[in-house]
Design a protein around this motif. Structure first.
Motif, mmCIF file in Angstrom:
data_model
loop_
_atom_site.group_PDB
_atom_site.id
_atom_site.type_symbol
_atom_site.label_atom_id
_atom_site.label_comp_id
_atom_site.label_asym_id
_atom_site.label_seq_id
_atom_site.Cartn_x
_atom_site.Cartn_y
_atom_site.Cartn_z
ATOM 1 N N PRO A 25 -1.125 -11.585 8.889
ATOM 2 C CA PRO A 25 -2.509 -11.682 8.410
ATOM 3 C C PRO A 25 -2.644 -11.078 7.026
ATOM 4 N N HIS A 26 -3.527 -11.684 6.219
ATOM 5 C CA HIS A 26 -3.672 -11.209 4.847
ATOM 6 C C HIS A 26 -4.736 -10.125 4.705
ATOM 7 N N ASP A 27 -5.513 -9.873 5.749
ATOM 8 C CA ASP A 27 -6.480 -8.775 5.710
ATOM 9 C C ASP A 27 -6.769 -8.308 7.129
ATOM 10 N N VAL A 49 -0.917 -9.217 0.965
ATOM 11 C CA VAL A 49 -1.558 -8.076 0.316
ATOM 12 C C VAL A 49 -1.747 -8.341 -1.167
ATOM 13 N N SER A 50 -0.727 -8.883 -1.814
ATOM 14 C CA SER A 50 -0.835 -9.169 -3.240
ATOM 15 C C SER A 50 -1.953 -10.168 -3.510
ATOM 16 N N ALA A 51 -2.068 -11.175 -2.656
ATOM 17 C CA ALA A 51 -3.100 -12.194 -2.850
ATOM 18 C C ALA A 51 -4.497 -11.663 -2.540
ATOM 19 N N PRO A 57 0.190 -13.438 -7.316
ATOM 20 C CA PRO A 57 1.282 -13.900 -6.461
ATOM 21 C C PRO A 57 2.219 -12.748 -6.112
ATOM 22 N N ASP A 58 3.105 -13.008 -5.164
ATOM 23 C CA ASP A 58 4.034 -11.984 -4.680
ATOM 24 C C ASP A 58 5.235 -11.902 -5.621
ATOM 25 N N VAL A 59 5.076 -11.141 -6.701
ATOM 26 C CA VAL A 59 6.148 -10.978 -7.686
ATOM 27 C C VAL A 59 6.385 -9.493 -7.990
ATOM 28 N N MET A 67 0.337 -0.650 -0.594
ATOM 29 C CA MET A 67 0.844 -1.131 0.688
ATOM 30 C C MET A 67 0.546 -0.138 1.803
ATOM 31 N N VAL A 68 0.744 1.145 1.534
ATOM 32 C CA VAL A 68 0.480 2.161 2.555
ATOM 33 C C VAL A 68 -0.994 2.140 2.949
#
Length: 286
Positions: A25-27, A49-51, A57-59, A67-68
């Motif tokens: 899941p993104h959120d 998370v990045s989005a 994007p995930d770079v 992230m934590v």
């Protein structure tokens, strides 16, 4: 459910026969929906998370602190185990140790660690590079030694398929498993035959990443289980589905001035209140 309880639950899931069907899941709201629907294990991926947090994007732009914080928010609202994306460990061996400690403290039940060069890229993007295998081995040893709870799961991922071929990827995955990784993850096999080889030649529990539109062909959970995989995860499906529906909502508002005619494509307001736990909060205030 406390983190130790979730960690034990994850170990039980891994020991249980059959494949574990999972999402990333993104959120937190999406995570609540997936848990309510019956998904027993969730992943917090760097792509989501990045989005959702940064709009990028995930770079490799997402920091360990971000992230934590995402892990903490999501794990607090879940009763199912959550595995978090540790990317490359966010630096050297000291950073790897810190990532493991911080993820455990934030409530994760496991972590992915990969062998890309920092800053990493989504496993289905072009331009990836990997570190020498000995460098990844050193990071994996630190991750395994740092965890406080032995039930905290370490997933070792290799992206070397894109650079040196499948044989090299299988060789790395086997080495990671022999070192003690709980799950091995060969990212981005490019055919069903490659998936079958990975499942056959890596004698440890394995994760299959089924990204719609990615480099790996999409196989059903049943097919992957028959090949020998233990976990199947869709890493971006919730993000893609949300984007599609939100775009339709925007077009409806622009064209029709209202969106209520799309109610069959949406949760009801009552369902949202239930998912968010409004009744429990109100009862606690009485």
């Amino acid at each position: 459910m406390s983190s130790p309880d979730k960690n034990r639950r994850l170990r039980e899931l891994l020991k249980r026969p059959g494949i574990i069907r999972s999402f990333a899941p993104h959120d937190v709201f999406t995570a609540r929906i997936l848990e309510d629907a019956g998904i027993e294990l969730l992943f917090l991926g760097g792509f989501g998370v990045s989005a959702s947090v940064l709009g990028y994007p995930d770079v490799g732009l997402t920091t360990l602190t971000e992230m934590v914080e995402a892990v903490r928010h999501m794990s607090e609202r879940l009763s199912v185990p959550l595995i978090a994306d540790g990317d490359t460990g966010h630096g050297d061996l000291h950073n790897v140790a810190r990532t493991v400690r911080n993820f455990e403290e934030a409530g994760a039940s496991g972590m992915l660690l990969e062998d890309q060069v920092a800053p990493k890229r989504c496993g289905h993007f072009a331009g990836k590079q990997v570190v020498p295998v000995e460098q990844m081995v050193a990071k994996l040893k630190v991750a395994l030694d740092t965890r406080r709870d032995s039930n905290f799961v370490i997933i070792a991922r290799t992206d070397v398929r894109a650079l040196e071929g499948l044989d090299a990827a299988i060789e790395r995955a086997v080495r990671f498993g022999e070192l003690g990784a709980d799950i091995c993850f060969v990212e981005a096999p490019q055919s069903r035959e490659e998936l079958a080889r990975v499942a056959l030649e890596v004698p440890f529990p394995q994760l299959a990443n089924m990204l719609p539109g990615g480099l790996t062909p999409i196989l059903s959970a049943t097919e992957l289980e028959q090949l020998g995989f233990k976990i199947v995860v869709d890493p971006v499906g919730t993000l893609l589905a949300t984007g599609h529906v939100v775009r339709r909502l925007a077009k409806a508002m622009l064209n029709d001035g209202r969106v209520d005619h799309m109610q069959n494509e949406m949760l009801s307001f009552g369902e949202v209140k239930q998912l968010l736990g409004l009744s429990e909060i109100e009862q606690a205030r009485l």
